[in-house]
Motif scaffolding. Structure first.
Motif, PDB file in Angstrom:
ATOM      1  N   GLN A 638       0.685  -1.086   0.012  1.00  0.00           N
ATOM      2  CA  GLN A 638      -0.068  -0.100  -0.089  1.00  0.00           C
ATOM      3  C   GLN A 638       0.966   1.340  -0.036  1.00  0.00           C
ATOM      4  OE1 GLN A 638      -2.813   0.145   3.179  1.00  0.00           O
ATOM      5  NE2 GLN A 638      -2.428   2.583   3.496  1.00  0.00           N
ATOM      6  N   VAL A 639       1.956   1.253   0.892  1.00  0.00           N
ATOM      7  CA  VAL A 639       2.901   2.605   0.635  1.00  0.00           C
ATOM      8  C   VAL A 639       3.516   2.566  -0.432  1.00  0.00           C
ATOM      9  CG1 VAL A 639       5.059   3.325   2.091  1.00  0.00           C
ATOM     10  CG2 VAL A 639       3.044   2.097   3.443  1.00  0.00           C
ATOM     11  N   LEU A 640       3.961   1.720  -1.013  1.00  0.00           N
ATOM     12  CA  LEU A 640       4.700   1.719  -2.392  1.00  0.00           C
ATOM     13  C   LEU A 640       3.692   2.276  -3.388  1.00  0.00           C
ATOM     14  CD1 LEU A 640       7.317  -1.178  -2.481  1.00  0.00           C
ATOM     15  CD2 LEU A 640       7.632   1.249  -2.250  1.00  0.00           C
ATOM     16  N   LEU A 641       2.497   1.831  -3.447  1.00  0.00           N
ATOM     17  CA  LEU A 641       1.428   2.329  -4.227  1.00  0.00           C
ATOM     18  C   LEU A 641       1.193   3.797  -4.108  1.00  0.00           C
ATOM     19  CD1 LEU A 641      -1.036  -0.692  -4.357  1.00  0.00           C
ATOM     20  CD2 LEU A 641       0.274  -0.010  -6.449  1.00  0.00           C
ATOM     21  N   GLN A 642       1.068   4.346  -2.902  1.00  0.00           N
ATOM     22  CA  GLN A 642       0.931   5.715  -2.356  1.00  0.00           C
ATOM     23  C   GLN A 642       2.016   6.394  -3.131  1.00  0.00           C
ATOM     24  OE1 GLN A 642       0.291   5.743   1.448  1.00  0.00           O
ATOM     25  NE2 GLN A 642      -1.801   5.295   1.407  1.00  0.00           N
ATOM     26  N   LEU A 643       3.262   5.784  -2.892  1.00  0.00           N
ATOM     27  CA  LEU A 643       4.583   6.528  -3.464  1.00  0.00           C
ATOM     28  C   LEU A 643       4.496   6.890  -4.878  1.00  0.00           C
ATOM     29  CD1 LEU A 643       7.463   5.821  -1.231  1.00  0.00           C
ATOM     30  CD2 LEU A 643       6.825   7.907  -1.803  1.00  0.00           C
ATOM     31  N   LEU A 644       4.102   5.803  -5.476  1.00  0.00           N
ATOM     32  CA  LEU A 644       4.252   5.652  -7.128  1.00  0.00           C
ATOM     33  C   LEU A 644       3.217   6.639  -7.726  1.00  0.00           C
ATOM     34  CD1 LEU A 644       4.523   1.888  -7.609  1.00  0.00           C
ATOM     35  CD2 LEU A 644       6.135   3.358  -8.661  1.00  0.00           C
ATOM     36  N   GLU A 645       1.924   6.630  -6.955  1.00  0.00           N
ATOM     37  CA  GLU A 645       0.856   7.744  -7.409  1.00  0.00           C
ATOM     38  C   GLU A 645       1.334   8.829  -7.134  1.00  0.00           C
ATOM     39  OE1 GLU A 645      -2.000   5.366  -8.788  1.00  0.00           O
ATOM     40  OE2 GLU A 645      -1.903   7.435  -8.839  1.00  0.00           O
ATOM     41  N   GLN A 646       2.244   9.317  -5.955  1.00  0.00           N
ATOM     42  CA  GLN A 646       2.593  10.837  -5.654  1.00  0.00           C
ATOM     43  C   GLN A 646       3.859  10.978  -6.829  1.00  0.00           C
ATOM     44  OE1 GLN A 646       4.298  11.071  -1.867  1.00  0.00           O
ATOM     45  NE2 GLN A 646       5.435  12.728  -2.273  1.00  0.00           N
ATOM     46  N   HIS A 647       4.436  10.099  -7.002  1.00  0.00           N
ATOM     47  CA  HIS A 647       5.610  10.454  -8.069  1.00  0.00           C
ATOM     48  C   HIS A 647       4.937   9.921  -9.532  1.00  0.00           C
ATOM     49  CE1 HIS A 647       8.714  11.544  -5.529  1.00  0.00           C
ATOM     50  NE2 HIS A 647       8.272  10.779  -4.611  1.00  0.00           N
ATOM     51  N   ARG A 648       3.793  10.049  -9.818  1.00  0.00           N
ATOM     52  CA  ARG A 648       3.113   9.719 -11.187  1.00  0.00           C
ATOM     53  C   ARG A 648       3.841   8.565 -11.932  1.00  0.00           C
ATOM     54  NH1 ARG A 648       2.739  15.787 -13.494  1.00  0.00           N
ATOM     55  NH2 ARG A 648       1.097  16.790 -11.618  1.00  0.00           N
ATOM     56  N   TRP A 649       3.959   7.354 -11.239  1.00  0.00           N
ATOM     57  CA  TRP A 649       4.650   6.152 -11.476  1.00  0.00           C
ATOM     58  C   TRP A 649       5.942   6.257 -12.377  1.00  0.00           C
ATOM     59  CZ3 TRP A 649       2.643   1.546 -10.090  1.00  0.00           C
ATOM     60  CH2 TRP A 649       1.245   1.799  -9.432  1.00  0.00           C
ATOM     61  N   ASN A 650       6.576   7.085 -11.907  1.00  0.00           N
ATOM     62  CA  ASN A 650       8.064   7.567 -12.353  1.00  0.00           C
ATOM     63  C   ASN A 650       9.006   6.686 -11.521  1.00  0.00           C
ATOM     64  OD1 ASN A 650      10.898   8.362 -12.726  1.00  0.00           O
ATOM     65  ND2 ASN A 650       9.985   9.785 -14.181  1.00  0.00           N
ATOM     66  N   VAL A 651       9.296   5.315 -11.836  1.00  0.00           N
ATOM     67  CA  VAL A 651      10.074   4.604 -10.951  1.00  0.00           C
ATOM     68  C   VAL A 651      11.478   5.375 -10.469  1.00  0.00           C
ATOM     69  CG1 VAL A 651      11.239   2.280 -10.661  1.00  0.00           C
ATOM     70  CG2 VAL A 651       9.173   2.408 -11.773  1.00  0.00           C
ATOM     71  N   SER A 652      12.149   6.012 -11.564  1.00  0.00           N
ATOM     72  CA  SER A 652      13.316   6.482 -11.080  1.00  0.00           C
ATOM     73  C   SER A 652      13.082   7.495  -9.857  1.00  0.00           C
ATOM     74  CB  SER A 652      14.124   7.233 -12.213  1.00  0.00           C
ATOM     75  OG  SER A 652      14.239   6.366 -13.323  1.00  0.00           O
ATOM     76  N   ASN A 653      12.070   8.514 -10.039  1.00  0.00           N
ATOM     77  CA  ASN A 653      11.966   9.357  -8.907  1.00  0.00           C
ATOM     78  C   ASN A 653      11.693   8.668  -7.705  1.00  0.00           C
ATOM     79  OD1 ASN A 653      12.375  11.449 -10.985  1.00  0.00           O
ATOM     80  ND2 ASN A 653       9.943  11.878 -11.248  1.00  0.00           N
ATOM     81  N   VAL A 654      10.720   7.565  -7.533  1.00  0.00           N
ATOM     82  CA  VAL A 654      10.612   6.789  -6.353  1.00  0.00           C
ATOM     83  C   VAL A 654      11.761   6.178  -5.817  1.00  0.00           C
ATOM     84  CG1 VAL A 654       9.333   4.918  -5.572  1.00  0.00           C
ATOM     85  CG2 VAL A 654       8.103   6.418  -6.992  1.00  0.00           C
TER      86      VAL A 654
END
Length: 680
Positions: A638-654
């Motif tokens: 859940q936490v990683l999904l929230q982070l991905l949403e926050q960074h617009r699914w940019n794995v590099s930025n996460v």
């Protein structure tokens, strides 16, 4: 006399009576003991007005500089815990050993309300300064404590409830206090458990931060607990000497303190050496291997890694937040959880059938024609724009369609494993290996298609070997001199600009021209003319064919800019389908498209850590998972999904936000069944 004054008098009388009476509770109750210290040692009086104590800005900056590594290790964990609590009237607070607040995460509204009470960065909350309170009493008692409303020494704090736990440094000394202060008086014992878990994650991160030149060793008596919050963790020097250990390691090894273990070497603890453990861990792809307690029959499962500062070593485990040391995140209560429903099969469909945008159909036709003549194809485009789906469509209409489609994400594999994954190896190719040989991805793609995603992340030394394979059309597995002829069609992809990487010396020029027989730029989702059809297709896939959109929801989806492209669309619709639970999807089922971002002007995590709205929404999507995760994994997901949403699914930025490598993050996402490479 006003009502508030009468309340203050009653509160003061209660404390004074209990302390002066010398009742038995004084010797057994942690709060009563604190009241006694406040009156008898600090000479405080509960009826006197209390003015909050603040240190100067200069002193605060000096303290924060001294505690910089602790703040860095705690910052993300605090934000994650705050989001999981989903309580706008709460704050997660970190103090130093003098009770001075050095970092705090809260909503701007709650921070403004409690700031005048002293609950802000720079406020001093030792018992001597603020009477009985969570942070100060935790320091005084040296252990976890909950101070509910009327337990506070001063009346102005009786509107609050504080729960606090100590954070220990690698030497075993208290280095800080982690606290949650809120208006709620409920579930404090449960909150102490959450705080304790968060503190342990901070402690593990602190070991990584302070011993970056050491070899991290993870172990547990049960293999499923390695890489979790329950694992034992050691920092081991090059000579095999133990430099640091977490509390779980001390407990499992029967040690009482760090002084007991710092005099030992790894051979004194386990029936192995550091070098043997490193080699066995590498050969097992860093899955736990068996070892035994020295001079005992106790069995452990362990993994050792190269130091973080060793560029040629294996990547460190996740050292931050919900992915700390590849361990699990804190399990927090999530409100309004959607009841689970049985997973439904996804409808199958030809990948090429979803391309109705004129540019994509033209690209697809071009790719199919050139690949029939053994011309390599290089796909470019933003992250999540559907590069792998496009590659599969090319494969299925090619002369090699009868062979396998083998995808390799070059960014998701540790550098130490890319070579063996691509080229394969024979049994015993690694010293101490206990496993059979393996055919590499190139051999697996013989007669089919090899898709190299994120090719820009391939190490330079392996680029030369790949170039030789492409030129000679034969592969030599590691540990053998035998060569095997191969016949495959090659498709590569990258969201990075390869010519720029060539100019920077980070990608071989000859390999670039070998890969780019033809270069195709895939349009981002926001520019595609077939968005409506694509949304319907993805929704049918994620909902098992039962999903429907309201007119407003469809408008939101069509007008959204989709910075995360198809990957973001897939997860948004997966979450929406889970929340709708068979009903038509409406605006309320698309929270990530309707939430207002935190103001950029707010400089700290206080602004960024807006409570999840609600925190259960990503977790609700987990109900459709075909694989059951344990509560800790589900919460971490859940936490990683929230982070991905926050960074617009940019794995590099996460990955940058978590301060970990993309390889490490990709492994964690794969472990938690978060699809980020399909499509890409």
């Amino acid at each position: 006399m006003t009502l508030s004054m009468r309340h203050a008098d009653r509160h003061a009388d209660r404390i004074l009576e209990l302390v002066r009476s010398g009742r038995p509770e004084i010797g057994s109750d942690i709060v009563a003991q604190s009241w006694g210290r406040c009156i008898n040692e600090y000479r405080l009086h509960p009826a006197k007005p209390h003015d909050p104590v603040f240190i100067s800005r200069v002193e605060l900056e000096e303290r924060r500089a001294r505690q910089a590594d602790i703040i860095a290790c705690a910052r993300y964990e605090m934000t994650t815990l705050y989001q999981q609590l989903a309580d706008v009237e709460s704050a997660v607070v970190l103090t130093d050993t003098d009770g001075v607040i050095i970092h705090m995460v809260s909503s701007p509204e709650f921070a403004a309300e409690v700031g005048p009470l002293g609950l802000r960065v720079g406020g001093k909350w030792s018992e001597h300064d603020a009477g009985t309170n969570g942070m100060g009493t935790c320091l005084a008692a040296g252990g976890p404590v909950s101070v509910r409303r009327e337990d506070h020494f001063y009346t102005q704090f009786t509107q609050l409830t504080c729960s606090a736990v100590p954070v220990y440094d690698p030497s075993g000394e208290i280095a800080a206090v982690l606290d949650v202060t809120s208006r709620s008086s409920l579930m404090q014992q449960h909150l102490l458990v959450l705080l304790g878990m968060t503190a342990r994650m901070v402690e593990n991160r602190l070991i990584d931060a302070r011993y970056r030149n050491a070899h991290p060793l993870h172990f547990h008596s049960r293999p499923e607990f390695v890489y979790t919050l329950h694992e034992g963790k050691l920092a081991v020097g090059d000579d095999g000497r133990i430099l640091a250990a977490n509390r779980s390691a001390l407990f499992q090894l029967g040690m009482q303190s760090m002084e007991d273990i710092r005099t030992r070497k790894i051979e004194d603890l386990f029936q192995t050496s550091l070098e043997d453990m490193l080699q066995r861990s590498m050969s097992s792809s860093f899955h736990p291997v068996v070892t035994y307690r020295a001079n005992a029959a106790l069995r452990f499962f362990a993994v050792a890694r190269r130091p973080a500062t060793d560029a040629k070593g294996a990547p460190l485990a996740l050292a931050a937040g919900a992915v700390a040391a590849e361990s699990a995140s804190v399990v927090a209560p999530t409100p309004q959880r959607v009841p689970p429903r049985p997973a439904v099969p996804r409808p199958a469909g030809a990948p090429g059938s979803i391309f109705k945008d004129p540019r994509l159909t033209a690209h697809l036709d071009t790719a199919r024609r050139v690949i029939a003549r053994q011309t390599p194809v290089l796909l470019c485009g933003e992250t999540g724009s559907g590069k792998e789906v496009f590659a599969r469509a090319v494969h299925e209409a090619s002369p090699h369609a009868g062979g396998a489609f083998v995808a390799v994400n070059c960014a998701s594999l540790p550098e130490t494993l890319i070579e063996s994954e691509l080229f394969g190896y024979r049994a015993g190719a690694f010293t101490g290996a206990q496993r059979t040989g393996r055919r590499g991805k190139i051999l697996q793609a013989d007669g089919g298609t090899l898709f190299l995603d994120e090719i820009a992340d391939m190490p330079l030394e392996l680029q030369a070997r790949l170039l030789r394979v492409l030129d000679e059309r034969q592969v030599t597995p590691l540990g053998t001199e035998e060569t095997h002829p191969v016949d495959f069609q090659l498709i590569s992809a990258s969201h990075q600009h390869l010519p720029q990487r060539v100019r920077e010396g980070r990608f071989r020029e000859d390999l670039y021209y070998r890969l780019a027989g033809i270069e195709l730029l895939l349009p981002p989702l926001r520019e595609r003319s077939d968005r409506r059809d694509l949304i319907a297709h993805v929704l049918a896939t994620e909902s098992g064919g039962v999903g429907a959109l309201s007119a407003e929801a469809e408008r939101l989806l069509l007008e959204h800019p989709w910075p995360g492209n198809l990957r973001q669309l897939r997860h948004v619709l997966r979450t929406a389908a889970a929340l709708a639970d068979g009903r038509p999807i409406t605006r309320e089922h698309l929270p990530s498209l309707t939430q207002v971002a935190a103001p950029a002007a707010l400089p700290t995590a206080v602004a960024q850590a807006r409570p999840a709205t609600p925190a259960a929404e990503p977790a609700a999507a987990d109900t459709a998972l075909p694989v059951k995760l344990n509560p800790i994994q589900a919460n971490e997901r859940q936490v990683l999904l929230q982070l991905l949403e926050q960074h617009r699914w940019n794995v590099s930025n996460v990955a940058k936000a978590l301060d970990v490598s993309r390889n490490t993050l990709y492994r964690k996402l794969h472990k938690l069944h978060i699809e980020v490479s399909h499509p890409d």
